[in-house]
Design a protein around this motif. Structure first.
Motif, mmCIF file in Angstrom:
data_model
loop_
_atom_site.group_PDB
_atom_site.id
_atom_site.type_symbol
_atom_site.label_atom_id
_atom_site.label_comp_id
_atom_site.label_asym_id
_atom_site.label_seq_id
_atom_site.Cartn_x
_atom_site.Cartn_y
_atom_site.Cartn_z
ATOM 1 N N PHE A 44 0.829 -1.202 0.000
ATOM 2 C CA PHE A 44 0.000 0.000 0.000
ATOM 3 C C PHE A 44 0.865 1.254 0.000
ATOM 4 O O PHE A 44 0.676 2.157 -0.825
ATOM 5 C CB PHE A 44 -0.916 -0.024 1.226
ATOM 6 N N TRP A 45 1.854 1.313 0.905
ATOM 7 C CA TRP A 45 2.661 2.517 1.017
ATOM 8 C C TRP A 45 3.620 2.684 -0.150
ATOM 9 O O TRP A 45 3.912 3.818 -0.563
ATOM 10 C CB TRP A 45 3.423 2.519 2.341
ATOM 11 N N THR A 46 4.118 1.599 -0.694
ATOM 12 C CA THR A 46 5.012 1.708 -1.856
ATOM 13 C C THR A 46 4.286 2.332 -3.039
ATOM 14 O O THR A 46 4.815 3.220 -3.707
ATOM 15 C CB THR A 46 5.561 0.321 -2.250
ATOM 16 N N GLU A 47 3.078 1.870 -3.287
ATOM 17 C CA GLU A 47 2.318 2.433 -4.399
ATOM 18 C C GLU A 47 1.944 3.891 -4.123
ATOM 19 O O GLU A 47 2.048 4.747 -5.019
ATOM 20 C CB GLU A 47 1.061 1.608 -4.657
ATOM 21 N N ILE A 48 1.540 4.190 -2.885
ATOM 22 C CA ILE A 48 1.155 5.564 -2.545
ATOM 23 C C ILE A 48 2.361 6.502 -2.690
ATOM 24 O O ILE A 48 2.258 7.600 -3.273
ATOM 25 C CB ILE A 48 0.591 5.633 -1.116
ATOM 26 N N ARG A 49 3.521 6.084 -2.165
ATOM 27 C CA ARG A 49 4.714 6.933 -2.242
ATOM 28 C C ARG A 49 5.118 7.179 -3.693
ATOM 29 O O ARG A 49 5.464 8.303 -4.073
ATOM 30 C CB ARG A 49 5.871 6.289 -1.478
ATOM 31 N N THR A 50 5.061 6.128 -4.495
ATOM 32 C CA THR A 50 5.468 6.268 -5.886
ATOM 33 C C THR A 50 4.512 7.175 -6.641
ATOM 34 O O THR A 50 4.939 8.045 -7.417
ATOM 35 C CB THR A 50 5.527 4.889 -6.565
ATOM 36 N N ARG A 51 3.227 6.974 -6.435
ATOM 37 C CA ARG A 51 2.244 7.841 -7.087
ATOM 38 C C ARG A 51 2.443 9.304 -6.657
ATOM 39 O O ARG A 51 2.367 10.230 -7.489
ATOM 40 C CB ARG A 51 0.830 7.381 -6.736
ATOM 41 N N ALA A 52 2.662 9.515 -5.350
ATOM 42 C CA ALA A 52 2.845 10.882 -4.852
ATOM 43 C C ALA A 52 4.093 11.515 -5.455
ATOM 44 O O ALA A 52 4.084 12.697 -5.842
ATOM 45 C CB ALA A 52 2.931 10.874 -3.333
ATOM 46 N N LEU A 53 5.182 10.752 -5.534
ATOM 47 C CA LEU A 53 6.423 11.270 -6.113
ATOM 48 C C LEU A 53 6.220 11.689 -7.562
ATOM 49 O O LEU A 53 6.638 12.783 -7.975
ATOM 50 C CB LEU A 53 7.509 10.208 -6.015
ATOM 51 N N LEU A 54 5.585 10.837 -8.343
ATOM 52 C CA LEU A 54 5.349 11.161 -9.743
ATOM 53 C C LEU A 54 4.372 12.320 -9.891
ATOM 54 O O LEU A 54 4.532 13.172 -10.775
ATOM 55 C CB LEU A 54 4.820 9.927 -10.483
ATOM 56 N N PHE A 55 3.367 12.338 -9.037
ATOM 57 C CA PHE A 55 2.396 13.440 -9.090
ATOM 58 C C PHE A 55 3.091 14.779 -8.845
ATOM 59 O O PHE A 55 2.927 15.737 -9.615
ATOM 60 C CB PHE A 55 1.299 13.205 -8.058
ATOM 61 N N VAL A 56 3.857 14.835 -7.780
ATOM 62 C CA VAL A 56 4.524 16.091 -7.429
ATOM 63 C C VAL A 56 5.538 16.469 -8.502
ATOM 64 O O VAL A 56 5.604 17.638 -8.943
ATOM 65 C CB VAL A 56 5.196 15.974 -6.052
ATOM 66 N N GLY A 57 6.343 15.495 -8.946
ATOM 67 C CA GLY A 57 7.366 15.791 -9.943
ATOM 68 C C GLY A 57 6.770 16.321 -11.230
ATOM 69 O O GLY A 57 7.233 17.345 -11.774
ATOM 70 N N ALA A 58 5.746 15.640 -11.745
ATOM 71 C CA ALA A 58 5.132 16.066 -13.004
ATOM 72 C C ALA A 58 4.384 17.376 -12.830
ATOM 73 O O ALA A 58 4.426 18.255 -13.710
ATOM 74 C CB ALA A 58 4.192 14.983 -13.517
ATOM 75 N N ALA A 120 0.529 11.506 -14.596
ATOM 76 C CA ALA A 120 1.835 10.887 -14.361
ATOM 77 C C ALA A 120 1.778 9.837 -13.263
ATOM 78 O O ALA A 120 2.505 8.838 -13.301
ATOM 79 C CB ALA A 120 2.856 11.962 -14.003
ATOM 80 N N SER A 121 0.911 10.045 -12.265
ATOM 81 C CA SER A 121 0.840 9.080 -11.159
ATOM 82 C C SER A 121 0.392 7.705 -11.641
ATOM 83 O O SER A 121 0.679 6.686 -10.994
ATOM 84 C CB SER A 121 -0.095 9.600 -10.070
ATOM 85 N N ALA A 122 -0.309 7.669 -12.772
ATOM 86 C CA ALA A 122 -0.752 6.381 -13.311
ATOM 87 C C ALA A 122 0.409 5.580 -13.888
ATOM 88 O O ALA A 122 0.255 4.382 -14.166
ATOM 89 C CB ALA A 122 -1.814 6.606 -14.387
ATOM 90 N N GLU A 123 1.566 6.223 -14.065
ATOM 91 C CA GLU A 123 2.745 5.542 -14.623
ATOM 92 C C GLU A 123 3.650 4.989 -13.529
ATOM 93 O O GLU A 123 4.824 4.744 -13.764
ATOM 94 C CB GLU A 123 3.539 6.518 -15.495
ATOM 95 N N TRP A 124 3.067 4.751 -12.356
ATOM 96 C CA TRP A 124 3.897 4.290 -11.243
ATOM 97 C C TRP A 124 4.566 2.943 -11.532
ATOM 98 O O TRP A 124 5.696 2.698 -11.113
ATOM 99 C CB TRP A 124 3.065 4.210 -9.965
ATOM 100 N N GLY A 125 3.881 2.081 -12.263
ATOM 101 C CA GLY A 125 4.468 0.785 -12.580
ATOM 102 C C GLY A 125 5.671 0.919 -13.499
ATOM 103 O O GLY A 125 6.699 0.244 -13.315
ATOM 104 N N THR A 126 5.565 1.788 -14.497
ATOM 105 C CA THR A 126 6.688 2.012 -15.413
ATOM 106 C C THR A 126 7.898 2.554 -14.659
ATOM 107 O O THR A 126 9.043 2.127 -14.903
ATOM 108 C CB THR A 126 6.260 3.003 -16.512
ATOM 109 N N PHE A 127 7.652 3.478 -13.741
ATOM 110 C CA PHE A 127 8.758 4.045 -12.967
ATOM 111 C C PHE A 127 9.411 2.992 -12.069
ATOM 112 O O PHE A 127 10.651 2.915 -11.988
ATOM 113 C CB PHE A 127 8.253 5.218 -12.122
ATOM 114 N N LEU A 128 8.602 2.198 -11.375
ATOM 115 C CA LEU A 128 9.169 1.191 -10.474
ATOM 116 C C LEU A 128 9.985 0.148 -11.236
ATOM 117 O O LEU A 128 11.025 -0.314 -10.749
ATOM 118 C CB LEU A 128 8.046 0.517 -9.674
ATOM 119 N N GLN A 129 9.518 -0.227 -12.409
ATOM 120 C CA GLN A 129 10.297 -1.175 -13.198
ATOM 121 C C GLN A 129 11.636 -0.568 -13.618
ATOM 122 O O GLN A 129 12.670 -1.241 -13.591
ATOM 123 C CB GLN A 129 9.507 -1.604 -14.436
#
Length: 1006
Positions: A44-58, A120-129
């Protein structure tokens, strides 16, 4: 407007925002509680953190870039503007905007930033890979780069490049608007169309855009491995020899053009950017379009087979590797169409393992005989597993969980659906190769509480099913008394047939099988008075259910004591779930206490997908009894669309067949294009407490390794799989379907033959069902030609493209306990000989006079319905044997299909019988003796020429006579003397019977 009306709109907006915010917060908190209940909060937290990071960055990138462009355009506005009608018209807009320009600025820049961040937050899987990428250890054939670059890095760079392009384009548009609004750009004014500051600003933005275009051109060269320009997927001759060069040249030209745009800062001449832009467009058309088209037209098309040969080879090798079929074996199988007595005798041992019980037909039988109460439900297509019988032999078993469909008719309300009828009860199983004399399945597990031969093998188990594929979307336990099971089950089932009731083995249709079967021992009282209750069904678990079941219709109730669900420990928790499900009764029900729990997301596939969001689950989770619990076993896959040269496939189409039609395969793989798949995970979901365990199955899969690094601790080591669980694992359905879809073409490994396409195959349509959906693969135990032992396998057939005769038979060993697990083998039938395919065999059944004589009365009767079961294909006697059960169902709601006939085909001959043994005897006229139990050894001895192995004079003489009779029958066939042939066959049968008697006497003497 009156003050009240002016305030109404803001207040309404505020209320909507607050309500929406509360609902989002409720979903957020309840999602966290769900993950906490299964022990996977890290996901849960890994996905939330990644989405938040991409959201803020973009969002910051877009806001800063567009905001800076708008700010510079405003600050560089001309202090005076020429007098013109255009500017007079713009003055009105400037006067309206200027007092609120900061508000407009933040609405535009901030709004674009929020939209970009959400995207951008929807691309969390691409970023994690990308961030956790692991090497494949293999390189692509064109660039020599590890495949991980194309699978993980290339997609991420494409995403980043796309957002940079969007930022520059939006910044340019915003700059043009501001410059025009404040006079920096003039469309209708004579003289200069733009101020020097506006030209510099726009030139810089265009220069950045063209520079990004140069980067895109450079990246495009690596994207050629995904080209579909050529004969096959991947870089073709034109891509490698023309497009690749063009992309490099265009990248260089784009860099030069970008430099010219930047140089315009000093030149301040409108012609410089226009010339640069024209050069770039002209180069793209000529170098990027015309040149490759000319190469394709004049070099490749006239010599396509020779030119594309090495690239077809690349595609074949990459596709076979990406789909895990590199080691798939194809052998020529010169199928016989006639059997000798020796061959017939050798195959006698395979007959008992033929699975006649069709899991897609007997669901109705399970429903009528084992539903017990109208609110229990079985799936439309049952599962096939294997369990040991009392003698320790593995038996193909048709199995299903008895799940709760919902409250009884007339009692369906919120209270009963969500708090009373909360769980199913037990599994029901039947031997796959046995039916009783009436044609009903032979149950090895049945009734409530569960009883039967299967319980003797597996031991007692927790039968309650709180987590499954049926039932309400959520259940609240330990509130109202939960319905457990009926204490009076006299009316639940009648005439249950168990394996103890069936004489003999094999198909259950030998001597005595035609007699009516009495109810199994304990059937009537086993679930009537609790005499055979398992420990889980003890009186402590039956509060309110009465004692001894003396009152007809009384019931046992259950108090849940498992670890599953989320505790409703406070009024605040109840508020959260009332908001989540828009259900005020969760707040109003006074029976909900601190001990109550809410269970949701109860579907096994859904639970695995939430715990491991990087996986795609198989469409057929199946129940198994493991270590005293009902476990849902879920196969799952890692997939990618970034494997170079590998042909992509649409999973939703590849996995569709008659079993999945109509929503039976609701969790099938999604309809997206992928070109790499591994069954890297075997997951389990406990049906009682909902616990999820994800086992790494293919631990060398680089995609799984990448996701495991992204979500540490989610995947459990394969070594932790227990022996009992491993005994129920199997080769997954959807992977097999995908692989057979690919093997329709990619069984051909020679590039020239692949280009011709004459040897391509098709999957036959299911001839037993209406429509043109592909025939599903079948699970059955078969002995593959050349193997000493039979294996639990998944099988399918192929027909030549555009034809109906049999082209090949495909099987994969499905038992993980075997060293051969996952071994894909195909028997390719000779092209010079016509072997009937499934559709042709079905037509032969319909047209053969002896078969029609049996079928016609059944089909024309108004009181019965005929259902054709699965048409099984299996190697038999150096040929291919077809076996199809025929079910008959009487009219009426309480009726169910009964297996009444079995149709068989071998070569060009078809036959029908009341059971498999009789059908085979009718098929091989006069050859029934070798098929009888115990005759195999005698027939093998007879085939050796006789006199070689007898231990007594009588046995030796009988074998000699059998050998001579066989030779006489073959000579009579050559001479066309049917009278002599018949006489020789009678002598052969007599000799084999005497040999068997002599052998038995000898064994008794020993």
């Amino acid at each position: 407007m009156p003050r009240r009306n002016r305030l109404l709109a803001p207040v309404a907006v505020a209320v909507v925002v607050i309500v929406a915010g509360l609902l989002v917060a409720a979903n957020f908190v309840t999602d966290y509680k769900w993950f906490a209940s299964v022990g996977y909060t890290s996901v849960f937290w890994t996905e939330i953190r990644t989405r938040a990071l991409l959201f803020v960055g973009a969002a910051v990138l877009m806001t800063a870039f567009v905001g800076a462009s708008v700010y510079f355009a405003y600050r560089s506005r001309p202090l005076t503007r020429p007098a013109s009608l255009e500017q007079q018209g713009l003055d009105r807009y400037r006067m309206a905007i200027d007092p609120h320009r900061k508000l407009f600025f933040w609405l535009i820049a901030g709004g674009l930033g929020l939209l970009t961040g959400a995207s951008a937050s929807a691309e969390w899987g691409t970023f994690l890979q990308y961030a956790n990428r692991n090497p494949f250890g293999e390189t692509d054939p064109q660039f020599g780069i590890d495949i991980s670059f194309f699978a993980f890095t290339y997609p991420f760079l494409r995403v980043v490049l796309g957002y940079l392009f969007a930022a520059v384009v939006l910044a340019f548009i915003a700059a043009v608007i501001v410059h025009y609004l404040y006079g920096g750009v003039r469309l209708q004014t004579q003289g200069q169309r733009a101020t020097p500051a506006a030209r510099v600003h726009l030139s810089v933005l265009l220069g950045v855009f063209v520079l990004l275009k140069a980067g895109a051109y450079w990246l495009d060269q690596y994207g050629l491995v995904f080209s579909d320009r050529g004969y096959t997927y991947g870089a073709s001759y034109t891509d490698v020899n023309a497009v690749l060069t063009a992309k490099v040249v265009l990248a260089i030209i784009a860099v030069v053009c970008a430099a010219l745009f930047f140089a315009n800062i000093y030149f301040k001449n409108a012609m410089v950017p226009l010339v640069s832009l024209g050069l770039l467009v002209l180069s793209a058309v000529l170098i990027g379009g015309v040149y490759p088209a000319a190469v394709q037209q004049f070099q490749v098309s006239p010599n396509e087979q020779r030119a594309e040969n090495p690239y077809i080879t690349r595609n074949i090798e990459a596709t076979r590797d990406a789909y895990g079929i590199t080691d798939a074996e194809t052998q020529t199988y010169d199928a016989e169409t006639e059997l000798t007595p020796e061959q017939l005798s050798e195959e006698a041992s395979t007959i008992p393992s033929v699975r006649l019980v069709d899991p897609s037909v007997v669901s109705q039988t399970f429903q009528q005989m084992q539903q017990v109460r109208g609110f229990y439900q079985f799936p439309d297509v049952l599962d096939v597993d294997r369990y040991e019988d009392a003698e320790g032999n593995s038996v193909d078993t048709v199995i299903a969980a008895r799940e709760l469909d919902g409250p009884p008719e007339g009692q369906d309300n919120w209270l009963t659906r969500h708090t009373v009828y909360t769980h199913g009860f037990g599994v029901v199983a039947a031997a796959g190769n046995q039916v009783d004399g009436e044609g009903r399945p032979v149950f090895t597990q049945y009734n409530i509480p569960p009883t039967g031969e299967l319980s003797e093998v597996t031991g007692e188990y927790e039968p309650r099913i709180y987590y499954g594929q049926q039932g309400a979307d959520y259940a609240i336990v330990n509130a109202e008394p939960e319905y457990d099971y009926p204490l009076d089950a006299d009316e639940s089932t009648e005439d249950i047939t168990t394996s103890e009731d069936v004489e003999g083995e094999g198909s259950g249709e030998g001597a005595g099988a035609d007699e009516a079967r009495a109810p199994a021992d304990g059937q009537e009282e086993g679930s009537g008075e609790g005499a055979e209750q398992s420990p889980e069904s003890s009186p402590e678990a039956t509060e309110g259910g009465g004692q001894g079941g003396e009152d007809p219709g009384s019931q046992a109730t259950n108090h849940y004591d498992g670890e599953g669900g989320v505790q409703l420990g406070s009024f605040f928790d109840r508020i959260l779930y009332a908001m989540k499900y828009r259900e005020p009764d969760i707040l109003l029900n006074t029976a909900i206490t601190d001990e109550s729990k809410i269970m949701y997301d109860r579907d096994p596939s859904q639970r695995v997908e939430k715990v491991a969001p990087f996986l795609t689950v198989d469409g057929k989770p199946y129940p198994a009894i493991v270590d005293g619990r009902v476990q849902w076993i879920v196969d799952a896959y890692t997939t990618s669309s970034g494997y170079p040269y590998s042909t992509p496939i649409d999973f939703s189409q590849a996995t569709e067949d008659t079993f999945s039609e109509g929503g039976n395969n609701a969790t099938a793989l999604p309809g997206n294009q992928v070109n790499y798949i591994r069954n890297s995970v075997k997951a389990t979901v406990d049906a009682y407490d909902g616990s999820v365990t994800v086992y790494g199955w293919d631990e060398d899969d680089p995609v799984l390794e990448t996701w495991s690094d992204a979500f540490p601790g989610v995947v459990t080591n394969r070594s932790d799989i227990g022996d009992e669980l491993e005994g129920h694992l199997r080769y997954p359905d959807d992977l097999f379907k995908v692989q057979r879809e690919i093997l329709k073409q990619y069984h051909v490994t020679d590039a020239d033959a692949f280009y011709g396409g004459q040897d391509f195959w098709d999957i036959p349509a299911d001839p037993t069902k209406e429509g043109d959906n592909p025939e599903p693969p079948y699970r059955q135990t078969i002995r593959y030609p050349g193997d000493e032992d039979a294996h639990f396998s998944l099988t399918s057939t192929f027909v030549p493209r555009g034809r109906e005769n049999l082209a090949a038979f495909m099987s994969v060993v499905s038992d993980p306990a075997s060293e051969e697990y996952g071994r894909i083998r195909m028997l390719e039938l000779p092209r010079s000989k016509v072997i009937l395919g499934p559709g042709q065999v079905q037509n032969a059944f319909q047209s053969e006079a002896s078969v029609r004589e049996v079928l016609l009365p059944l089909e024309q009767s108004d009181s019965t319905t005929v259902t054709y079961g699965n048409l099984l294909t299996l190697p038999f006697g150096d040929g291919m044997l077809y076996v199809e059960p025929l079910y008959v169902q009487a009219q009426g709601e309480a009726s169910y299909p009964l297996l009444q006939q079995v149709m068989v085909a071998f070569g060009d001959e078809v036959a029908i019988g009341e059971n498999l043994q009789q059908a085979l005897n009718n098929l091989f006229e006069g050859e029934e003796a070798p098929l009888e139990e115990g005759a195999e050894d005698a027939d093998e001895d007879a085939g050796e020429g006789g006199g070689g192995g007898g231990g007594s004079d009588a046995l030796s003489q009988a074998l000699d006579d059998a050998a001579k009779a066989y030779e006489d029958s073959q000579q009579a066939l050559q001479d066309g003397d049917w009278e002599a042939y018949g006489k020789a066959q009678e002598e052969l049968a007599d000799a084999l019977e005497r040999a068997e008697e002599a052998r038995n006497e000898q064994e008794e003497g020993d």
